[in-house]
Design an enzyme around this catalytic site. Structure first.
Site, PDB file in Angstrom:
ATOM      1  N   LYS A 148       0.850  -1.188   0.000  1.00  0.00           N
ATOM      2  CA  LYS A 148       0.000   0.000   0.000  1.00  0.00           C
ATOM      3  C   LYS A 148       0.884   1.235   0.000  1.00  0.00           C
ATOM      4  O   LYS A 148       2.034   1.104   0.418  1.00  0.00           O
ATOM      5  CB  LYS A 148      -0.938  -0.050   1.201  1.00  0.00           C
ATOM      6  CG  LYS A 148      -0.463   0.704   2.456  1.00  0.00           C
ATOM      7  CD  LYS A 148      -1.471   0.705   3.532  1.00  0.00           C
ATOM      8  CE  LYS A 148      -1.871   2.065   3.995  1.00  0.00           C
ATOM      9  NZ  LYS A 148      -0.877   2.893   4.660  1.00  0.00           N
ATOM     10  N   HIS A 178      -1.329  -4.734   5.677  1.00  0.00           N
ATOM     11  CA  HIS A 178      -0.722  -5.566   6.720  1.00  0.00           C
ATOM     12  C   HIS A 178      -1.672  -5.822   7.901  1.00  0.00           C
ATOM     13  O   HIS A 178      -1.456  -6.738   8.678  1.00  0.00           O
ATOM     14  CB  HIS A 178       0.623  -4.997   7.193  1.00  0.00           C
ATOM     15  CG  HIS A 178       0.526  -3.816   8.101  1.00  0.00           C
ATOM     16  ND1 HIS A 178       0.284  -2.549   7.668  1.00  0.00           N
ATOM     17  CD2 HIS A 178       0.641  -3.711   9.449  1.00  0.00           C
ATOM     18  CE1 HIS A 178       0.262  -1.728   8.689  1.00  0.00           C
ATOM     19  NE2 HIS A 178       0.476  -2.397   9.795  1.00  0.00           N
ATOM     20  N   LYS A 182      -2.429  -9.411  10.757  1.00  0.00           N
ATOM     21  CA  LYS A 182      -2.318  -9.414  12.227  1.00  0.00           C
ATOM     22  C   LYS A 182      -3.144 -10.569  12.792  1.00  0.00           C
ATOM     23  O   LYS A 182      -4.308 -10.745  12.431  1.00  0.00           O
ATOM     24  CB  LYS A 182      -2.811  -8.080  12.800  1.00  0.00           C
ATOM     25  CG  LYS A 182      -1.869  -6.903  12.516  1.00  0.00           C
ATOM     26  CD  LYS A 182      -2.386  -5.636  13.162  1.00  0.00           C
ATOM     27  CE  LYS A 182      -1.619  -4.410  12.693  1.00  0.00           C
ATOM     28  NZ  LYS A 182      -0.343  -4.203  13.370  1.00  0.00           N
ATOM     29  N   GLU A 216      -2.900   6.112  17.439  1.00  0.00           N
ATOM     30  CA  GLU A 216      -1.442   5.976  17.545  1.00  0.00           C
ATOM     31  C   GLU A 216      -0.903   7.081  18.436  1.00  0.00           C
ATOM     32  O   GLU A 216      -1.363   8.227  18.355  1.00  0.00           O
ATOM     33  CB  GLU A 216      -0.804   6.096  16.167  1.00  0.00           C
ATOM     34  CG  GLU A 216      -1.128   4.950  15.261  1.00  0.00           C
ATOM     35  CD  GLU A 216      -0.415   5.089  13.936  1.00  0.00           C
ATOM     36  OE1 GLU A 216       0.727   4.655  13.844  1.00  0.00           O
ATOM     37  OE2 GLU A 216      -1.004   5.666  13.014  1.00  0.00           O
ATOM     38  N   ASP A 235      -4.489   7.301   4.420  1.00  0.00           N
ATOM     39  CA  ASP A 235      -3.422   6.500   5.024  1.00  0.00           C
ATOM     40  C   ASP A 235      -3.971   5.306   5.811  1.00  0.00           C
ATOM     41  O   ASP A 235      -3.400   4.229   5.784  1.00  0.00           O
ATOM     42  CB  ASP A 235      -2.587   7.393   5.952  1.00  0.00           C
ATOM     43  CG  ASP A 235      -1.352   6.685   6.488  1.00  0.00           C
ATOM     44  OD1 ASP A 235      -0.728   5.937   5.716  1.00  0.00           O
ATOM     45  OD2 ASP A 235      -1.009   6.882   7.671  1.00  0.00           O
ATOM     46  N   HIS A 240      -6.837   0.110   6.432  1.00  0.00           N
ATOM     47  CA  HIS A 240      -6.836  -0.632   7.702  1.00  0.00           C
ATOM     48  C   HIS A 240      -8.206  -0.598   8.402  1.00  0.00           C
ATOM     49  O   HIS A 240      -8.702  -1.629   8.853  1.00  0.00           O
ATOM     50  CB  HIS A 240      -5.785  -0.072   8.656  1.00  0.00           C
ATOM     51  CG  HIS A 240      -4.406  -0.006   8.065  1.00  0.00           C
ATOM     52  ND1 HIS A 240      -3.978  -0.885   7.100  1.00  0.00           N
ATOM     53  CD2 HIS A 240      -3.351   0.819   8.305  1.00  0.00           C
ATOM     54  CE1 HIS A 240      -2.723  -0.593   6.769  1.00  0.00           C
ATOM     55  NE2 HIS A 240      -2.332   0.438   7.484  1.00  0.00           N
ATOM     56  N   LYS A 335      -1.255   4.148  21.986  1.00  0.00           N
ATOM     57  CA  LYS A 335      -1.507   3.284  20.827  1.00  0.00           C
ATOM     58  C   LYS A 335      -2.563   2.266  21.219  1.00  0.00           C
ATOM     59  O   LYS A 335      -2.382   1.502  22.169  1.00  0.00           O
ATOM     60  CB  LYS A 335      -0.233   2.567  20.406  1.00  0.00           C
ATOM     61  CG  LYS A 335      -0.445   1.688  19.180  1.00  0.00           C
ATOM     62  CD  LYS A 335       0.861   1.229  18.582  1.00  0.00           C
ATOM     63  CE  LYS A 335       0.651   0.329  17.372  1.00  0.00           C
ATOM     64  NZ  LYS A 335       0.358   1.054  16.159  1.00  0.00           N
TER      65      LYS A 335
HETATM   66  C1  BG6 Z   1       0.617   2.257   7.977  1.00  0.00           C
HETATM   67  C2  BG6 Z   1       0.395   3.749   7.928  1.00  0.00           C
HETATM   68  O1  BG6 Z   1       0.003   1.643   6.884  1.00  0.00           O
HETATM   69  O2  BG6 Z   1       0.088   1.740   9.196  1.00  0.00           O
HETATM   70  C3  BG6 Z   1       1.070   4.407   9.122  1.00  0.00           C
HETATM   71  O3  BG6 Z   1       0.953   4.276   6.729  1.00  0.00           O
HETATM   72  C4  BG6 Z   1       0.585   3.765  10.408  1.00  0.00           C
HETATM   73  O4  BG6 Z   1       0.827   5.796   9.141  1.00  0.00           O
HETATM   74  C5  BG6 Z   1       0.713   2.249  10.347  1.00  0.00           C
HETATM   75  O5  BG6 Z   1       1.381   4.281  11.455  1.00  0.00           O
HETATM   76  C6  BG6 Z   1       0.050   1.608  11.543  1.00  0.00           C
HETATM   77  O6  BG6 Z   1       0.384   0.239  11.574  1.00  0.00           O
HETATM   78  P1  BG6 Z   1       0.466  -0.553  12.939  1.00  0.00           P
HETATM   79  O7  BG6 Z   1       0.720  -1.954  12.526  1.00  0.00           O
HETATM   80  O8  BG6 Z   1       1.590   0.054  13.726  1.00  0.00           O
HETATM   81  O9  BG6 Z   1      -0.847  -0.348  13.634  1.00  0.00           O
END
Ligand code: BG6
Length: 486
Positions: A148, A178, A182, A216, A235, A240, A335
């Site tokens: 992505k 991704h 998870k 986050e 983003d 996600h 987070k």
């Molecule tokens: C990414 C985004 O795809 O996912 C980032 O571009 C973000 O901005 C990240 O911080 C979050 O991933 P995770 O796995 O840390 O929740």
């Protein structure tokens, strides 16, 4: 016996060092890589096999656990090739290199190309590989994994899909989000479909609303230039957050077949009620953390949102009338990624309550990270009281039951699936385009400044107006997963 090679384009980049190479090494340690495996790092910068291996080793030591014996056997399989692979010359060099590996292998030679370059390079690379015949599947498979962001709106995503599909079939493409890799996200399906007690109440008859939070604590770190162009909607929401929503909302597929799973996820995306540009003002909230405009790479008058909240509805039998509140932001209190399923109040309360007393409806919290687990909130009687109630949490924590190191990185699972040809946890072209077509009008409304960009302090839960906006619906944001930490 067949040989398998993974070629990572953009091998000198951050993603390869932090995630991809440590994930492949993790699979090597667990004995899960195919036999006669090779990893080819491909990038424009010149380096030798030795320097690339050293860099890989440092990355593994920093982001995973390096174990000397297994590193020695892994290291022997790593090669480096530099060049501009979007040109005929570069592709020729790669063809020669892969031919050598293939001939040494004797049998068929499978190749997985991983595009971990800036997205502008995707089309040029796929075209060049295609023209060089490197994507033709005659002696072994040829697959392409694409990182992505996949486009920046519906039109660009369509163009990208069309350009790539001009050279490979859909079943050769593995588009990564991704979040689908998870463990805890996959566990949403196990919780729902491997237990019989949740599914009967997983609908509009029992559920009042659902909240999805992807918060986050970090700001944009060193990614200012990239982030300022995309913002939180493109983003995180388009991909996600929508993945979490589809896992929580989809119907049970008849089988665990990849296409059956992807069909059900697509149906959810098709059922999301569109939010037109005119409705974005009332259905969404946007914010920017104080100090964002001073970050490196960010325009001093940037209007890019780092926080967003969206109310959406899913127009189908299961979810009609149930609001889904989605929120995500950078530089927030902590987070936390969670799905909070808030059940309806009891239909009739036989216990007389004192004026200040309330009974909280049940809630199920799917805590996806960082404290992975599941919490179920229900009411109990306070001991030795006449009729006083209190909410308690029944909690399952992954680390308590499976040990602290039980959860592998998402990339380990995704790379293994791509090597095994299982596309369940990857995005099909239709899902990508449906996601964009839903979010595009909201992006346009935000880009046009149709609603205020509210400022919030770092280390908070976003603009206070996001709380008031939800309060107007008679609801409050819940912190089920982090409650005991507050
Ligand atoms: C990414 C985004 O795809 O996912 C980032 O571009 C973000 O901005 C990240 O911080 C979050 O991933 P995770 O796995 O840390 O929740």
């Amino acid at each position: 016996m067949d040989a398998t090679t993974v070629v990572i384009f953009g091998a000198s980049g951050d993603l390869a060092r932090r995630k991809l190479i440590p994930a492949l090494y993790g699979l090597h340690r667990k004995g899960r890589l195919p036999p006669r495996f090779h990893l080819v790092g491909a990038a424009r910068s010149s380096a030798t096999d030795e320097t690339f291996r050293q860099r890989a080793r440092d990355g593994i030591a920093e982001f995973a656990e390096l174990e000397p014996q297994s590193w020695t056997t892994f290291e022997e399989q790593i090669h480096y090739l530099h060049g501009d692979f979007a040109t005929a010359d570069g592709a020729k060099g790669l063809t020669r290199f892969l031919d050598q590996l293939g001939q040494a292998a004797g049998g068929d030679h499978n190749v997985l190309f991983y595009l971990s370059t800036p997205p502008e390079a995707y089309v040029g690379l796929v075209e060049s590989l295609g023209q060089a015949g490197l994507l033709r599947q005659s002696k072994g498979y040829r697959r392409v994994v694409i990182e992505k962001p996949f486009g920046s709106d519906l039109a660009s995503a369509r163009e990208l899909n069309a350009a790539i599909l001009g050279h490979v079939h859909e079943d050769q493409i593995y588009r990564i989000d991704h979040y689908l890799g998870k463990e805890t996200v996959q566990n949403v399906l196990v919780l729902r479909f491997a237990n019989s007690i949740f599914e009967p109440i997983w609908n509009r008859n029992y559920i009042d609303h659902v909240e999805i939070t992807v918060a986050e604590a970090v700001g944009i770190e060193h990614r200012g230039r990239f982030y300022d162009d995309v913002g939180v909607l493109r983003d995180v929401f388009q991909n996600h957050v929508l993945q979490l929503l589809t896992m929580a909302a989809m119907e049970p597929p008849a089988s665990f077949d990849p296409e059956a799973l992807r069909d059900e996820r697509r149906k959810v995306l098709e059922s999301i009620r569109p939010i037109g540009e005119d409705l974005a003002v009332q259905e969404t909230v946007r914010g920017q953390y104080a100090g964002y405009q001073d970050e490196e790479g960010v325009a001093v008058d940037s209007q890019t949102a780092t926080f967003g909240a969206i109310r959406l509805f899913i127009d189908n039998w299961r979810w009609q009338g149930v609001p889904w509140y989605l929120r995500s932001g950078k530089a927030m209190s902590e987070k936390t990624t969670q799905i909070a399923v808030q059940f309806k109040s009891v239909p009739h309360l036989m216990f007389p309550l004192a004026p200040h007393e309330t009974i909280r409806p049940n809630a199920l919290f799917l805590c996806l990270q960082p404290d992975e687990g599941i919490h179920l909130r229900f009411e109990v009687k306070v001991p030795d009281s006449l009729r006083e109630f209190r909410s308690v949490d029944m909690e399952f924590h992954y680390d308590e039951d499976f040990g602290p190191a039980a959860i592998p990185d998402a990339y380990e699972r995704l790379l293994l699936d791509a090597l095994n040809g299982d596309a369940s946890l990857f995005m099909r072209a239709d899902a990508i385009e449906l996601g964009w077509s839903w979010i595009d009008p909201i992006c346009r409304a935000w880009d046009a400044g149709a609603l205020p960009l509210l400022s919030y302090d770092r280390g908070t839960w976003g603009p206070s107006a996001a709380g008031q906006w939800l309060a107007a619906d008679g609801r409050t944001w819940s912190m089920g997963c982090g409650e005991h930490r507050q």
